[in-house]
Design an enzyme around this catalytic site. Structure first.
Site, PDB file in Angstrom:
ATOM      1  CB  THR A  14      -0.895   0.106   1.285  1.00 41.28           C
ATOM      2  OG1 THR A  14      -0.221   0.028   2.312  1.00 41.28           O
ATOM      3  CG2 THR A  14      -1.903  -1.157   1.047  1.00 41.28           C
ATOM      4  CB  SER A  15       2.573   3.212   1.877  1.00 42.48           C
ATOM      5  OG  SER A  15       2.980   2.385   2.939  1.00 42.48           O
ATOM      6  N   GLY A  81       5.963  -9.957  -1.683  1.00 40.47           N
ATOM      7  CA  GLY A  81       6.146 -11.208  -2.443  1.00 40.47           C
ATOM      8  C   GLY A  81       5.566 -11.460  -3.713  1.00 40.47           C
ATOM      9  CG  HIS A 239       9.434 -12.038   1.181  1.00 39.29           C
ATOM     10  ND1 HIS A 239       9.188 -13.131   1.898  1.00 39.29           N
ATOM     11  CD2 HIS A 239       8.396 -11.268   0.998  1.00 39.29           C
ATOM     12  CE1 HIS A 239       7.991 -12.841   2.174  1.00 39.29           C
ATOM     13  NE2 HIS A 239       7.492 -12.089   1.467  1.00 39.29           N
ATOM     14  CG  ASP A 240       7.692  -7.609   2.820  1.00 37.21           C
ATOM     15  OD1 ASP A 240       7.607  -8.661   2.962  1.00 37.21           O
ATOM     16  OD2 ASP A 240       6.699  -6.882   2.530  1.00 37.21           O
ATOM     17  CD  GLU A 307      -4.677  -3.353   8.686  1.00 39.15           C
ATOM     18  OE1 GLU A 307      -5.064  -3.882   7.661  1.00 39.15           O
ATOM     19  OE2 GLU A 307      -3.731  -3.222   9.224  1.00 39.15           O
TER      20      GLU A 307
END
Length: 486
Positions: A14-15, A81, A239-240, A307
């Protein structure tokens, strides 16, 4: 020791952000340079990413660092990913990359299983089955006659694509490749049998590259555009989640980690992939880690529930912290299964939670505090359920849970997790992904010689908060009710 500066690009779904990480010899201090959106683009019946926009935002971050007179030692990029981009033989990008949320992969798994059975795919890769895995995306594009795929000379995962655009070097970084369901952890490379079933040659993908390797240096064009020199670009854990786990400040190996955000990723680090009948049935995944480790984990629905619910609350506090604190005002006892299909993408999350509770013979939540308490307690019990299954497969007793990511700041969820698990929950770093990105650059530079040293630096760089279990016996009784109501 002279301070060294590392430029971390951290891109989420998203950001995105560019971050300056400065190492003083003992700890890393981080400062956000730029932040920008990463919107999905609906076009022609599909969903895409704007890769040139993201590339330009990376340049803007470098320009800002240059304008401030900061000497950058290296650059690292981590992203979400599975997604990838196509490039022609002349190096030009062939259209925008598809987004993993593009609905064109609905039912794609079953179509591929006509070529190769699911069990064989899992035995070759050890990766959990999700429609948006790169394997099923590529097979869908192939079946649909995608012109960009047909013309592609290179197929590069998103962090590798940005590295290519910055340096001209095409790589296939190990951790990001592992999310594709095309990498064989036994061979350490893309599985040739799967590629054959896809009808794609290995040559179209970059050279397999381990995290901590210098991939290349900024091209002359990028140097001129940003005011930078020939700065090396490091293949960090692309990959985060791989970068985030690299920053876990664990002192011993008998721990589990929870990357807590929109998704909850609960797992362990293993010296080898765990591919068994049980892991196949439970849909656990084996993703590439650093220094030869495997991240054996389970994807769990996370704070997505909050969320989406939060958007529907009326007269609720604007800040997340104040909203979460409403748990103290609620005594609601209802429980849900966070991974029930009805919570994946409902038109109304609060209505779905109410309907679930009523259908399982429970009172429906009414206030924002009720919803928060229901969500957090249910997540804590889901963590316990997955942890029990994880413990039965990992081969060692799990004594502690390390939580990284923004969700680690949620004191109610963290305390509930400690209670439900009956073990210490150690929270931090919050910015684990960016810190892990910087730590891998530090290792590539020779300033950290091991994973142990990286984790010592991580622990010195953040303030950790530990939650100890309270009234664990009462939570045992509640857990049994959770299992009935799920």
């Amino acid at each position: 020791m002279t301070c060294s500066n590392y430029f971390a690009v951290d891109l989420g779904a998203t950001s995105g952000r560019t971050i300056l990480a400065t190492f003083d010899g003992q700890k890393i201090n981080m400062r956000e340079l730029t932040r920008f959106p990463n919107p999905m683009i609906p076009m022609g019946g599909h969903l895409y990413w704007d890769l040139p926009f993201l590339y330009n935002e990376v340049l803007n971050g470098l320009k800002k660092a240059s304008a401030e007179g900061i000497a950058i030692d290296s650059i690292g990029i981590d992203t979400w990913g599975c997604d990838f981009a196509f490039f022609g033989a002349d190096g030009q990008i062939l259209g925008p990359p598809h987004c993993y949320r593009d609905p064109h992969t609905a039912g794609a798994q079953e179509k591929f299983f006509e070529k190769m059975p699911a069990k064989e795919v899992y035995e070759r890769t050890g990766i959990q089955f999700m429609d948006f895995n790169s394997l099923f995306q590529l097979d869908t594009l192939k079946r649909n006659g995608c012109s960009s795929l047909e013309a592609a000379d290179k197929i590069l995962f998103i962090p590798d694509a940005l590295i290519y655009m910055l340096t001209g070097t095409a790589i296939c970084e190990y951790t990001i490749a592992s999310t594709s369901q095309m990498l064989n952890p036994m061979t350490g490379d893309l599985d040739l049998g799967i590629l054959e079933a896809l009808g794609l040659p290995r040559e179209k993908f970059g050279k397999m590259t381990l995290p901590g390797t210098v991939a290349g240096r900024l091209t002359e064009q990028v140097q001129e555009a940003t005011g930078m020199g020939a700065v090396p670009v490091v293949a960090v854990a692309g990959h985060d989640t791989g970068s985030a786990v690299a920053a876990v400040p664990a002192e011993d190996p008998e721990y589990a980690y929870l990357s807590c955000g929109t998704w909850s990723l609960l797992g362990i680090e293993s010296s080898e992939a765990i591919i068994t009948e049980d892991s196949f049935k439970e849909n656990f995944t084996n993703e590439g880690g650093i220094e030869g480790t495997t991240r054996f984990l389970k994807n769990i629905c996370g704070l997505w529930l909050l969320e989406q619910s939060r958007k529907e609350f009326k007269d609720a506090p604007a800040s997340v912290g104040e909203l979460v604190a409403l748990c103290e005002e609620s005594s609601y006892e209802g429980l849900i299964n966070p991974d029930a299909p009805c919570f994946a993408a409902p038109a109304s999350m609060t209505a779905s939670i109410k309907e679930y509770c009523i259908s399982t013979g429970q009172a429906a939540p009414e206030t924002p505090g009720d919803f928060c308490r229901c969500i957090f307690r249910s997540l804590a019990f889901r963590y316990r359920q997955v942890m029990e299954r994880l413990g039965g497969m990992c081969g060692f007793p799990i004594k502690k849970l390390h939580v990284i990511g923004g969700g680690s700041q949620n004191r109610f969820l963290m305390q509930y997790a400690a209670n439900a698990l009956n073990m210490p929950v150690v929270c931090g770093p919050v910015e684990g992904t960016a810190l892990g990105n910087a730590l891998m650059q530090l290792k590539a530079s020779g300033r950290a010689d091991s994973l142990k040293r990286m984790r010592e630096i991580s622990a010195a760089s953040v303030n950790l908060v530990t939650y100890l279990p309270v009234n664990a016996d009462d939570w045992d009784d509640e857990y049994r009710r959770f299992l009935i109501n799920r």
